[in-house]
Design a protein around this motif. Structure first.
Motif, PDB file in Angstrom:
ATOM      1  N   PHE A  92      -2.934 -17.836 -12.463  1.00  0.00           N
ATOM      2  CA  PHE A  92      -2.549 -16.861 -11.447  1.00  0.00           C
ATOM      3  C   PHE A  92      -1.107 -17.126 -11.050  1.00  0.00           C
ATOM      4  O   PHE A  92      -0.709 -18.269 -10.831  1.00  0.00           O
ATOM      5  N   SER A  93      -0.326 -16.052 -10.956  1.00  0.00           N
ATOM      6  CA  SER A  93       1.078 -16.169 -10.573  1.00  0.00           C
ATOM      7  C   SER A  93       1.463 -14.984  -9.696  1.00  0.00           C
ATOM      8  O   SER A  93       0.965 -13.871  -9.888  1.00  0.00           O
ATOM      9  N   ASP A  94       2.347 -15.237  -8.735  1.00  0.00           N
ATOM     10  CA  ASP A  94       2.751 -14.177  -7.806  1.00  0.00           C
ATOM     11  C   ASP A  94       4.209 -14.379  -7.416  1.00  0.00           C
ATOM     12  O   ASP A  94       4.636 -15.510  -7.153  1.00  0.00           O
ATOM     13  N   ILE A  95       4.979 -13.291  -7.412  1.00  0.00           N
ATOM     14  CA  ILE A  95       6.336 -13.340  -6.859  1.00  0.00           C
ATOM     15  C   ILE A  95       6.460 -12.248  -5.803  1.00  0.00           C
ATOM     16  O   ILE A  95       5.843 -11.183  -5.908  1.00  0.00           O
ATOM     17  N   ARG A  96       7.267 -12.538  -4.769  1.00  0.00           N
ATOM     18  CA  ARG A  96       7.455 -11.584  -3.685  1.00  0.00           C
ATOM     19  C   ARG A  96       8.931 -11.503  -3.312  1.00  0.00           C
ATOM     20  O   ARG A  96       9.634 -12.509  -3.322  1.00  0.00           O
ATOM     21  N   THR A  97       9.349 -10.290  -2.992  1.00  0.00           N
ATOM     22  CA  THR A  97      10.719 -10.056  -2.575  1.00  0.00           C
ATOM     23  C   THR A  97      10.756  -8.893  -1.595  1.00  0.00           C
ATOM     24  O   THR A  97       9.842  -8.043  -1.592  1.00  0.00           O
ATOM     25  N   SER A  98      11.789  -8.840  -0.771  1.00  0.00           N
ATOM     26  CA  SER A  98      11.896  -7.755   0.202  1.00  0.00           C
ATOM     27  C   SER A  98      13.359  -7.511   0.558  1.00  0.00           C
ATOM     28  O   SER A  98      14.215  -8.403   0.401  1.00  0.00           O
ATOM     29  N   ASN A  99      13.629  -6.308   1.021  1.00  0.00           N
ATOM     30  CA  ASN A  99      14.971  -5.946   1.472  1.00  0.00           C
ATOM     31  C   ASN A  99      14.853  -4.696   2.331  1.00  0.00           C
ATOM     32  O   ASN A  99      13.886  -3.928   2.216  1.00  0.00           O
ATOM     33  N   GLU A 100      15.836  -4.480   3.195  1.00  0.00           N
ATOM     34  CA  GLU A 100      15.840  -3.286   4.030  1.00  0.00           C
ATOM     35  C   GLU A 100      17.260  -2.951   4.448  1.00  0.00           C
ATOM     36  O   GLU A 100      18.144  -3.805   4.484  1.00  0.00           O
ATOM     37  N   ASN A 101      17.465  -1.677   4.725  1.00  0.00           N
ATOM     38  CA  ASN A 101      18.732  -1.199   5.277  1.00  0.00           C
ATOM     39  C   ASN A 101      18.436  -0.066   6.255  1.00  0.00           C
ATOM     40  O   ASN A 101      17.287   0.135   6.649  1.00  0.00           O
ATOM     41  N   SER A 105      13.160   0.500   3.398  1.00  0.00           N
ATOM     42  CA  SER A 105      12.816  -0.899   3.156  1.00  0.00           C
ATOM     43  C   SER A 105      11.848  -0.996   1.981  1.00  0.00           C
ATOM     44  O   SER A 105      11.181  -0.026   1.613  1.00  0.00           O
ATOM     45  N   ASP A 106      11.782  -2.182   1.403  1.00  0.00           N
ATOM     46  CA  ASP A 106      10.855  -2.472   0.306  1.00  0.00           C
ATOM     47  C   ASP A 106      10.304  -3.875   0.480  1.00  0.00           C
ATOM     48  O   ASP A 106      11.047  -4.817   0.792  1.00  0.00           O
ATOM     49  N   ARG A 107       9.005  -4.019   0.256  1.00  0.00           N
ATOM     50  CA  ARG A 107       8.348  -5.328   0.195  1.00  0.00           C
ATOM     51  C   ARG A 107       7.501  -5.333  -1.075  1.00  0.00           C
ATOM     52  O   ARG A 107       6.429  -4.726  -1.122  1.00  0.00           O
ATOM     53  N   ILE A 108       8.012  -5.997  -2.096  1.00  0.00           N
ATOM     54  CA  ILE A 108       7.429  -5.918  -3.437  1.00  0.00           C
ATOM     55  C   ILE A 108       6.649  -7.186  -3.766  1.00  0.00           C
ATOM     56  O   ILE A 108       7.102  -8.304  -3.499  1.00  0.00           O
ATOM     57  N   ASP A 109       5.496  -6.983  -4.365  1.00  0.00           N
ATOM     58  CA  ASP A 109       4.605  -8.072  -4.783  1.00  0.00           C
ATOM     59  C   ASP A 109       4.223  -7.823  -6.243  1.00  0.00           C
ATOM     60  O   ASP A 109       3.654  -6.786  -6.570  1.00  0.00           O
ATOM     61  N   ILE A 110       4.566  -8.760  -7.117  1.00  0.00           N
ATOM     62  CA  ILE A 110       4.205  -8.670  -8.534  1.00  0.00           C
ATOM     63  C   ILE A 110       3.341  -9.881  -8.872  1.00  0.00           C
ATOM     64  O   ILE A 110       3.766 -11.030  -8.681  1.00  0.00           O
ATOM     65  N   TRP A 111       2.130  -9.638  -9.353  1.00  0.00           N
ATOM     66  CA  TRP A 111       1.221 -10.749  -9.619  1.00  0.00           C
ATOM     67  C   TRP A 111       0.600 -10.639 -11.002  1.00  0.00           C
ATOM     68  O   TRP A 111       0.589  -9.574 -11.615  1.00  0.00           O
ATOM     69  N   PHE A 112       0.099 -11.761 -11.463  1.00  0.00           N
ATOM     70  CA  PHE A 112      -0.493 -11.845 -12.799  1.00  0.00           C
ATOM     71  C   PHE A 112      -1.762 -12.693 -12.734  1.00  0.00           C
ATOM     72  O   PHE A 112      -1.814 -13.724 -12.053  1.00  0.00           O
ATOM     73  N   GLY A 140       0.021  -6.879 -11.978  1.00  0.00           N
ATOM     74  CA  GLY A 140      -0.042  -5.850 -10.942  1.00  0.00           C
ATOM     75  C   GLY A 140       1.256  -5.719 -10.171  1.00  0.00           C
ATOM     76  O   GLY A 140       2.027  -6.684 -10.035  1.00  0.00           O
ATOM     77  N   TYR A 141       1.497  -4.515  -9.664  1.00  0.00           N
ATOM     78  CA  TYR A 141       2.702  -4.213  -8.884  1.00  0.00           C
ATOM     79  C   TYR A 141       2.289  -3.527  -7.588  1.00  0.00           C
ATOM     80  O   TYR A 141       1.474  -2.599  -7.598  1.00  0.00           O
ATOM     81  N   PHE A 142       2.825  -4.004  -6.474  1.00  0.00           N
ATOM     82  CA  PHE A 142       2.514  -3.392  -5.183  1.00  0.00           C
ATOM     83  C   PHE A 142       3.768  -3.403  -4.320  1.00  0.00           C
ATOM     84  O   PHE A 142       4.435  -4.427  -4.177  1.00  0.00           O
ATOM     85  N   ASN A 143       4.113  -2.254  -3.768  1.00  0.00           N
ATOM     86  CA  ASN A 143       5.323  -2.124  -2.957  1.00  0.00           C
ATOM     87  C   ASN A 143       5.000  -1.389  -1.664  1.00  0.00           C
ATOM     88  O   ASN A 143       4.554  -0.242  -1.690  1.00  0.00           O
ATOM     89  N   ARG A 144       5.202  -2.058  -0.548  1.00  0.00           N
ATOM     90  CA  ARG A 144       5.133  -1.409   0.758  1.00  0.00           C
ATOM     91  C   ARG A 144       6.542  -0.944   1.087  1.00  0.00           C
ATOM     92  O   ARG A 144       7.389  -1.730   1.509  1.00  0.00           O
ATOM     93  N   THR A 145       6.792   0.317   0.861  1.00  0.00           N
ATOM     94  CA  THR A 145       8.134   0.856   1.035  1.00  0.00           C
ATOM     95  C   THR A 145       8.170   1.871   2.165  1.00  0.00           C
ATOM     96  O   THR A 145       7.123   2.398   2.583  1.00  0.00           O
ATOM     97  N   ALA A 146       9.338   2.120   2.655  1.00  0.00           N
ATOM     98  CA  ALA A 146       9.531   3.114   3.716  1.00  0.00           C
ATOM     99  C   ALA A 146      10.861   3.807   3.485  1.00  0.00           C
ATOM    100  O   ALA A 146      11.877   3.163   3.217  1.00  0.00           O
ATOM    101  N   LEU A 147      10.851   5.109   3.581  1.00  0.00           N
ATOM    102  CA  LEU A 147      12.059   5.914   3.432  1.00  0.00           C
ATOM    103  C   LEU A 147      12.175   6.807   4.651  1.00  0.00           C
ATOM    104  O   LEU A 147      11.276   7.604   4.926  1.00  0.00           O
ATOM    105  N   SER A 148      13.273   6.634   5.373  1.00  0.00           N
ATOM    106  CA  SER A 148      13.470   7.360   6.631  1.00  0.00           C
ATOM    107  C   SER A 148      12.282   7.142   7.577  1.00  0.00           C
ATOM    108  O   SER A 148      11.752   8.086   8.173  1.00  0.00           O
ATOM    109  N   SER A 149      11.847   5.883   7.663  1.00  0.00           N
ATOM    110  CA  SER A 149      10.762   5.452   8.554  1.00  0.00           C
ATOM    111  C   SER A 149       9.392   6.004   8.177  1.00  0.00           C
ATOM    112  O   SER A 149       8.450   5.940   8.967  1.00  0.00           O
ATOM    113  N   VAL A 150       9.252   6.561   6.978  1.00  0.00           N
ATOM    114  CA  VAL A 150       7.961   7.051   6.496  1.00  0.00           C
ATOM    115  C   VAL A 150       7.385   6.017   5.532  1.00  0.00           C
ATOM    116  O   VAL A 150       7.894   5.841   4.423  1.00  0.00           O
ATOM    117  N   PRO A 151       6.319   5.299   5.941  1.00  0.00           N
ATOM    118  CA  PRO A 151       5.757   4.247   5.073  1.00  0.00           C
ATOM    119  C   PRO A 151       4.942   4.822   3.921  1.00  0.00           C
ATOM    120  O   PRO A 151       4.188   5.777   4.078  1.00  0.00           O
TER     121      PRO A 151
END
Length: 226
Positions: A92-101, A105-112, A140-151
């Motif tokens: 099992f492996s997992d990487i996580r990254t996030s950024n916002e302006n 915003s983006d909160r990305i999770d990639i797992w195996f 797997g790929y999962f992204n909690r993203t928001a554009l113009s405050s719309v999640p």
């Protein structure tokens, strides 16, 4: 082209490590019987996504996406060595990254998760273990993203391949400290997008627009030999 070179280099390293493993493992049958047959590894470290940034974007967007390449990584694997140098298990492996302006915003999770095959070389004093592993499973790929405050929640997955080279230094017969370098290869073309209101739809990407899951990570951790 760069990604292909990285994958080929890792494959070559794994082959060389596995061939060396056959030479490093002692031929003393009594020592072989005493070697621990189960290895449990816990690890964490730094990951880097290798996929290229799309062309034609403004500098601010490029910088935003480049920041998402840097990740934290963690994982675990369990391997049963049914022979002194050859084993099988699950990884099992997992990487996580996030950024916002100011735009989103983006909160990305990639797992195996998948089965793995492993080659192990052990020094005669059983202090040093050199391990090369290859796994194939679900990425797997999962992204909690928001554009113009719309999640929006974006998810997808595909077949993934993971290669790993590790070194363990045994501080006791049961506990070791280790370091590893691994690479995950895979890409996603079909996504499910779900809004905060519960509405969902499917989007498909093709060609160069596929979302690359490929990344490398360097980690350290503790290993338990049972």
């Amino acid at each position: 082209m760069i990604m292909k070179r990285i994958v080929l280099s890792l494959i070559a390293a794994i082959v060389c490590t596995s061939l060396s493993a056959q030479k490093i493992v002692t031929s003393d049958s009594s020592v072989k019987e005493e070697m621990n047959s189960i290895r449990v590894a816990l690890h964490g470290g730094y990951g880097y996504r290798i996929g290229s940034v799309p062309e034609g974007l403004d500098q601010a967007s490029q910088d935003y996406l480049k920041e998402l390449k840097h990740c934290i990584s963690y994982g675990a694997d369990v391997t049963w060595y049914f022979m002194p140098s050859i084993g099988a298990g699950v990884r099992f492996s997992d990487i996580r990254t996030s950024n916002e302006n100011m735009i989103g915003s983006d909160r990305i999770d990639i797992w195996f998760l998948g089965p793995e095959f492993s080659y192990r070389g052990t020094s005669r004093n059983e202090r040093h273990n050199f391990i090369a592993s290859y796994a194939m499973g679900y990425a797997g790929y999962f992204n909690r993203t928001a554009l113009s405050s719309v999640p929006v929640k974006i998810s997808g997955g595909s077949l993934g391949y993971m290669m790993d080279i590790s070194y363990d230094y045994c501080i006791t017969k049961k506990i070791a400290l280790g370091a590893s370098v691994s690479c995950l290869a895979g890409s996603v073309s079909k996504f499910r997008c779900k809004t905060f209101s519960g509405e969902s739809q499917t989007a498909e990407l093709g060609g160069d627009t596929r979302e690359s899951l490929m990344h490398m990570d360097v980690s350290v951790g503790v290993r338990f030999y049972l």
